[in-house]
Design a protein around this motif. Structure first.
Motif, PDB file in Angstrom:
ATOM      1  N   ILE A  22      -6.073   0.265  -4.190  1.00  0.00           N
ATOM      2  CA  ILE A  22      -4.957   0.004  -5.111  1.00  0.00           C
ATOM      3  C   ILE A  22      -5.473  -0.378  -6.496  1.00  0.00           C
ATOM      4  O   ILE A  22      -4.973   0.108  -7.523  1.00  0.00           O
TER       5      ILE A  22
ATOM      6  N   MET B 212      -7.903  -1.534   1.327  1.00  0.00           N
ATOM      7  CA  MET B 212      -6.638  -1.197   0.664  1.00  0.00           C
ATOM      8  C   MET B 212      -6.563  -1.825  -0.722  1.00  0.00           C
ATOM      9  O   MET B 212      -6.089  -1.185  -1.669  1.00  0.00           O
TER      10      MET B 212
ATOM     11  N   PHE C  59       0.820  -1.208   0.000  1.00  0.00           N
ATOM     12  CA  PHE C  59       0.000   0.000   0.000  1.00  0.00           C
ATOM     13  C   PHE C  59       0.858   1.263   0.000  1.00  0.00           C
ATOM     14  O   PHE C  59       0.530   2.244  -0.674  1.00  0.00           O
TER      15      PHE C  59
END
Length: 356
Positions: free
Chosen positions: A252, A248, A223
């Motif tokens: 992404i 996360m 991340f």
């Protein structure tokens, strides 16, 4: 969309463009006249003695007149393209069940993107009406080509549950400014108020000039390669509770091009791709992102509590409502020292050469 469809939809746009072309062409001889009076290029124009004293005044009047003609002509020339863009948004909104407004609901002056500056969070009971009650909190950005959820029309006092629009800065020179003078944004409502978080995409620039590094938070996995996360002091564990592995992964996979801010009960996504050529791709990607992040982050938000607040299930304590901004004192001091060094360098160099 063909230009013929645009002409059929709004013939006045092409008439405006024709007037704009006339103004641009008409500005050329005026510009040549201005040049002849000042630089004698392409020809010298002598003035009578009783008018020669006003040559500078004539030059300034003609110069501003030419600039005005070119600006107004450029605005009129852009009308067909502007109309074409609006029709494309309108059709897209109709297909997706959204409302389209040429000028959307003004984005509230909250957070970093929309120039809240150092004013801090408004009182809780006045938060919804802060920009109406306090002129110092009046919106600084205008929203254009706005898409919002259908059936929502609450006026300027309330944000729609979801809005995608172009934001352009309309504040004055002395008003606080956000990091971007113009950008595309997605604003969506969250289930409850959350701590102030800034998720800065590394590929979209850096907000280091705005936020101090002491609030930076490191997260697991890859991340940190894509984002830099900022959380208020004492709220690092809260940020980890909200930014779970599923959240996360969503960020992404679908949002690594954008800067993302969580402010009160809103999530704001900012994209620097706001030109007409990226309208369809960016709006489609933002709509998909809103669905995914609403499911992932929304689940965490519904179960979040802040034990430091008076109402843990619905409020955030004052310490977590706003990130601390970087002080401008060091930047100002560095600028002053640099200017002083520039002025002092010749004297220091002369002193050193005389000494040797």
């Amino acid at each position: 969309m063909s230009w013929g469809e645009v002409r059929d939809e709004d013939p006045s746009a092409f008439r405006s463009a024709a007037r704009g072309a006339f103004l641009v062409v008409a500005a050329v001889p005026v510009a040549l006249l201005c040049s002849s009076l000042t630089t004698e290029m392409p020809v010298a124009i002598p003035l009578p003695d009783w008018l020669d004293w006003g040559r500078g005044l004539f030059m300034m009047v003609l110069l501003w007149f030419v600039i005005g003609l070119w600006i107004w002509g450029a605005v009129l020339l852009s009308m067909p393209a502007d109309t074409r863009r609006g029709i494309a948004f309108q059709r897209f909104a109709r297909q997706r069940g959204l409302q389209y407004r040429r000028y959307g609901i003004l984005p509230r002056r909250w957070g970093i993107f929309f120039g809240e500056g150092r004013a801090g969070a408004p009182p809780r009971k006045l938060a919804r009406l802060a920009h109406r009650e306090d002129p110092a909190r009046a919106p600084l950005y205008q929203s254009q080509f706005a898409l919002a959820e259908e059936g929502v029309d609450r006026g300027e006092l309330m944000d729609p549950p979801l809005q995608i629009a172009l934001a352009t800065y309309t504040g004055g020179k002395s008003d606080p400014k956000g990091p971007f003078p113009a950008f595309r944004y997605l604003s969506m409502k969250l289930p409850r108020a959350l701590p102030h978080l800034m998720i800065d995409a590394r590929r979209n620039g850096s907000l280091r000039a705005v936020l101090p590094g002491s609030q930076r938070l490191s997260l697991e996995g890859d991340f940190d390669r894509h984002f830099t996360v900022y959380a208020p002091a004492g709220y690092q564990r809260d940020a980890l509770e909200l930014l779970t592995p599923d959240v996360m992964v969503c960020l992404i996979d679908h949002g690594r091009r954008w800067d993302i801010e969580v402010i009160e009960d809103r999530l704001v996504v900012a994209s620097r791709r706001f030109r007409a050529g990226s309208d369809r791709s960016e709006v489609t990607a933002m709509l998909l992102f809103s669905e995914l992040v609403a499911r992932e982050l929304g689940h965490q938000a519904r179960h979040y509590t802040d034990p430091r607040a008076a109402r843990p299930r619905s409020q955030v304590a004052d310490a977590g409502r706003r990130l601390r901004l970087r002080s401008a004192a060091w930047t100002t001091a560095a600028f002053v020292l640099a200017v002083a060094g520039m002025f002092a360098f010749p004297h220091l160099l002369g002193w050193w050469l005389d000494r040797n």
